[in-house]
Scaffold this motif. Sequence first.
Motif, mmCIF file in Angstrom:
data_model
loop_
_atom_site.group_PDB
_atom_site.id
_atom_site.type_symbol
_atom_site.label_atom_id
_atom_site.label_comp_id
_atom_site.label_asym_id
_atom_site.label_seq_id
_atom_site.Cartn_x
_atom_site.Cartn_y
_atom_site.Cartn_z
ATOM 1 N N GLN A 74 -16.026 -5.623 1.725
ATOM 2 C CA GLN A 74 -16.813 -4.478 2.179
ATOM 3 C C GLN A 74 -17.730 -3.967 1.067
ATOM 4 O OE1 GLN A 74 -17.082 -3.369 5.233
ATOM 5 N NE2 GLN A 74 -15.530 -4.775 6.025
ATOM 6 N N ARG A 75 -17.252 -3.985 -0.156
ATOM 7 C CA ARG A 75 -18.084 -3.535 -1.279
ATOM 8 C C ARG A 75 -19.235 -4.510 -1.517
ATOM 9 N NH1 ARG A 75 -14.395 -0.385 -5.759
ATOM 10 N NH2 ARG A 75 -12.826 0.427 -4.336
ATOM 11 N N GLU A 76 -18.955 -5.797 -1.387
ATOM 12 C CA GLU A 76 -20.022 -6.791 -1.543
ATOM 13 C C GLU A 76 -21.124 -6.595 -0.508
ATOM 14 O OE1 GLU A 76 -17.865 -10.816 -3.297
ATOM 15 O OE2 GLU A 76 -17.891 -10.455 -1.141
ATOM 16 N N THR A 77 -20.728 -6.382 0.732
ATOM 17 C CA THR A 77 -21.731 -6.240 1.792
ATOM 18 C C THR A 77 -22.626 -5.028 1.544
ATOM 19 O OG1 THR A 77 -20.163 -5.017 3.209
ATOM 20 C CG2 THR A 77 -20.306 -7.400 3.513
ATOM 21 N N SER A 129 -11.470 -17.105 1.381
ATOM 22 C CA SER A 129 -11.392 -15.706 1.795
ATOM 23 C C SER A 129 -12.793 -15.121 1.936
ATOM 24 C CB SER A 129 -10.575 -14.891 0.787
ATOM 25 O OG SER A 129 -11.240 -14.834 -0.460
ATOM 26 N N LYS A 130 -12.879 -13.990 2.603
ATOM 27 C CA LYS A 130 -14.172 -13.395 2.938
ATOM 28 C C LYS A 130 -15.053 -13.077 1.719
ATOM 29 C CE LYS A 130 -14.096 -10.301 6.297
ATOM 30 N NZ LYS A 130 -13.627 -9.155 7.137
ATOM 31 N N PRO A 131 -14.503 -12.542 0.618
ATOM 32 C CA PRO A 131 -15.389 -12.270 -0.520
ATOM 33 C C PRO A 131 -16.055 -13.510 -1.083
ATOM 34 C CG PRO A 131 -13.326 -11.068 -0.754
ATOM 35 C CD PRO A 131 -13.138 -12.023 0.385
ATOM 36 N N PHE A 132 -15.314 -14.617 -1.164
ATOM 37 C CA PHE A 132 -15.887 -15.839 -1.718
ATOM 38 C C PHE A 132 -16.780 -16.546 -0.702
ATOM 39 C CE2 PHE A 132 -12.397 -15.013 -4.584
ATOM 40 C CZ PHE A 132 -12.946 -15.307 -5.812
#
Length: 207
Positions: A74-77, A129-132
């Motif tokens: 969420q922070r990346e987005t 995973s979603k962040p990567f």
Amino acid sequence: MQADFFQHVGGSKLQVKILNSALVLFVEKGYFNTSVPDLVAHSGASIGSLYKHFGDKQGLAEALMQRLTEEVYQRETKVIAPCVSSYSRYKALVSWLIQFTLDYPAVMSFMLLARHQTFLPESASLCSSKPFMLLRDVIAQGIREGEVRQMDLLIAASLAFGSVLRMIQLHLDGVLPKSIIDYQAELIDAGWQAICADPTAKPTNLK
């Protein structure tokens, strides 16, 4: 002293305290060397509360992994939301990864250095995973938009972020001769030049 990472996840304040304690202790001592009494003493929660909210230590580790990856994603987005080009998204993500490492070293240590599948054997690889996956998706978008040259996506993502993640690991291991911030500009330039469709274009002219 670093700030607690879990501050905005759903659940009670007590759950958040237990998650933050698990993150710190699993990094400092390792999963197998961290006992339930360790978690209780560090978090200030009771044994009953820990078992009520997470079932057991493995349930806590599973919740930690799930909520950590979701929060990081969420922070990346949010970081890339205002960006209008592939270069700006790439630059923003690299800058964010480095600052995030400085702000939350325990999170990056847990994500990059902990051997998750030794204590979460049913979990998927962290690389999926979603962040990567978001890092890879940013590069895929760049290929579609023509800013990143046509090449194998996994190779492109490795060229773009592999050196960044490696430098973060070296920082976490305490072996970099300078602050990781001092390497940021060169990492961004080298990573982008390795994948960009037009190496003659100056990044300063890209928005």
